[in-house]
Design a protein around this motif. Structure first.
Motif, PDB file in Angstrom:
ATOM      1  N   ASN A  15       0.819  -1.209   0.000  1.00 54.14           N
ATOM      2  CA  ASN A  15       0.000   0.000   0.000  1.00 54.14           C
ATOM      3  C   ASN A  15       0.852   1.258   0.000  1.00 54.14           C
ATOM      4  O   ASN A  15       0.406   2.305  -0.469  1.00 54.14           O
ATOM      5  N   GLY A  16       2.060   1.167   0.517  1.00 56.97           N
ATOM      6  CA  GLY A  16       2.954   2.321   0.500  1.00 56.97           C
ATOM      7  C   GLY A  16       4.040   2.213  -0.557  1.00 56.97           C
ATOM      8  O   GLY A  16       4.985   2.997  -0.555  1.00 56.97           O
ATOM      9  N   PRO A 135       7.699  -4.181 -11.249  1.00 53.62           N
ATOM     10  CA  PRO A 135       6.683  -3.625 -12.150  1.00 53.62           C
ATOM     11  C   PRO A 135       5.336  -3.482 -11.450  1.00 53.62           C
ATOM     12  O   PRO A 135       5.005  -4.272 -10.554  1.00 53.62           O
ATOM     13  N   LYS A 136       4.576  -2.491 -11.860  1.00 51.38           N
ATOM     14  CA  LYS A 136       3.265  -2.260 -11.250  1.00 51.38           C
ATOM     15  C   LYS A 136       2.376  -3.486 -11.369  1.00 51.38           C
ATOM     16  O   LYS A 136       1.556  -3.763 -10.487  1.00 51.38           O
ATOM     17  N   LEU A 137       2.546  -4.255 -12.436  1.00 46.82           N
ATOM     18  CA  LEU A 137       1.767  -5.471 -12.645  1.00 46.82           C
ATOM     19  C   LEU A 137       1.927  -6.435 -11.474  1.00 46.82           C
ATOM     20  O   LEU A 137       0.955  -7.060 -11.036  1.00 46.82           O
ATOM     21  N   PHE A 138       3.147  -6.550 -10.938  1.00 46.78           N
ATOM     22  CA  PHE A 138       3.394  -7.451  -9.814  1.00 46.78           C
ATOM     23  C   PHE A 138       2.778  -6.897  -8.534  1.00 46.78           C
ATOM     24  O   PHE A 138       2.173  -7.639  -7.751  1.00 46.78           O
ATOM     25  N   ILE A 139       2.927  -5.597  -8.305  1.00 41.85           N
ATOM     26  CA  ILE A 139       2.384  -4.991  -7.088  1.00 41.85           C
ATOM     27  C   ILE A 139       0.866  -5.110  -7.055  1.00 41.85           C
ATOM     28  O   ILE A 139       0.264  -5.396  -6.010  1.00 41.85           O
ATOM     29  N   MET A 140       0.228  -4.916  -8.213  1.00 41.95           N
ATOM     30  CA  MET A 140      -1.223  -5.060  -8.272  1.00 41.95           C
ATOM     31  C   MET A 140      -1.633  -6.503  -7.977  1.00 41.95           C
ATOM     32  O   MET A 140      -2.687  -6.747  -7.378  1.00 41.95           O
ATOM     33  N   ALA A 141      -0.810  -7.460  -8.392  1.00 44.75           N
ATOM     34  CA  ALA A 141      -1.104  -8.867  -8.086  1.00 44.75           C
ATOM     35  C   ALA A 141      -1.038  -9.111  -6.583  1.00 44.75           C
ATOM     36  O   ALA A 141      -1.880  -9.823  -6.015  1.00 44.75           O
ATOM     37  N   MET A 194      -1.759  10.301  -1.789  1.00 46.35           N
ATOM     38  CA  MET A 194      -0.579  10.629  -0.999  1.00 46.35           C
ATOM     39  C   MET A 194       0.512  11.270  -1.844  1.00 46.35           C
ATOM     40  O   MET A 194       0.673  10.938  -3.011  1.00 46.35           O
ATOM     41  N   GLU A 195       1.234  12.188  -1.239  1.00 49.39           N
ATOM     42  CA  GLU A 195       2.487  12.705  -1.785  1.00 49.39           C
ATOM     43  C   GLU A 195       3.547  12.453  -0.713  1.00 49.39           C
ATOM     44  O   GLU A 195       3.658  13.202   0.248  1.00 49.39           O
TER      45      GLU A 195
END
Length: 244
Positions: A15-16, A135-141, A194-195
């Protein structure tokens, strides 16, 4: 108990997470390493392997380990159990070379045809490594896995009517849809843009995977979401768009 601790820790980390591998890579900084998938022959012809050879010095014939300014992982012609060992070797290499930053591409998800649902879990040990970019693909998984685990816990300990109590009536249909279709969202209500560690905009509900928010708390929150590439939708419009 161990499973609960695992998913809670993973959920907190992803999440972070803000170290995504860029979708397009044309050059590397001095300390960066391009991590790509190849075949067992190390032919370096297709996709990321071709880019590694052309731009980052990867040598033909190297199918596993460091090569040039890159790191090869054999993904074509190997089993998941074999790839798991190769990824474990890479993780150890990254842990021992903290002076380098490793940009991991979506290995195995292109010409190898393995898919993120099979490959992403192999890299979960790299999520907390500050010098590994995934990659974002892995984080979304990972987020999807955490959501499914959370949903199972909710099913065991609560029900959808209790979750709906955390949201306004106007978006109850959206919440039901997300819950039924295993789309990650905060069951306790609220979504923050978030920033770094600063909250710069908030809404009652957000879908990170689609960059959609519902009911921003103020007009300024709404404008900040829009400026950051989010769609601000009503519950009715969302349901119509997903059922048409």
């Amino acid at each position: 108990m161990m499973e609960e601790l695992y998913y809670k820790l993973l959920n907190d980390v992803v999440n972070g997470y803000n170290r995504y591998t860029p979708e397009r890579i044309s050059s590397l900084r001095q300390s960066q390493v391009f991590v790509f998938g190849t075949d067992l022959q190390g032919s370096q012809k297709l996709g990321a392997a071709g880019l590694a050879a052309k731009s980052f010095g990867a040598k033909v014939g190297v199918s596993n380990g460091p090569t040039g300014r890159a790191y090869a992982l054999p993904t074509r012609g190997v089993s998941i159990s074999q790839l798991q060992q190769y990824v474990a070797d890479f993780e150890l290499y990254a842990r021992n070379h903290t002076e380098l930053q490793f940009l991991v591409t979506a290995v195995g998800c292109g010409h190898a045809g393995l898919g993120a649902e099979k490959v992403a879990p192999l890299f979960v040990g790299c999520v907390a490594l500050c010098n590994v970019f995934l990659p974002k693909l892995f984080i979304m998984a990972y987020k999807r896995d955490c959501h499914l685990w959370q949903k199972k816990q909710y099913k065991d300990n609560t029900n959808i009517s209790q979750i709906l109590e955390n949201f306004s009536n106007e978006i109850h249909e959206v919440v039901k849809y997300l819950y039924e279709h295993n789309i990650p969202f905060n069951h306790e209500g609220g979504y923050a843009l978030m920033e770094g560690t600063k909250v710069c905009a908030e809404a009652e509900l957000g879908i990170e995977s689609e960059k959609i928010v519902f009911m921003p708390f103020s007009d300024s929150d709404k404008q900040r979401f829009i400026a950051s590439g989010y769609k601000v939708m009503t519950g009715k419009d969302f349901i119509i768009s997903h059922r048409s």
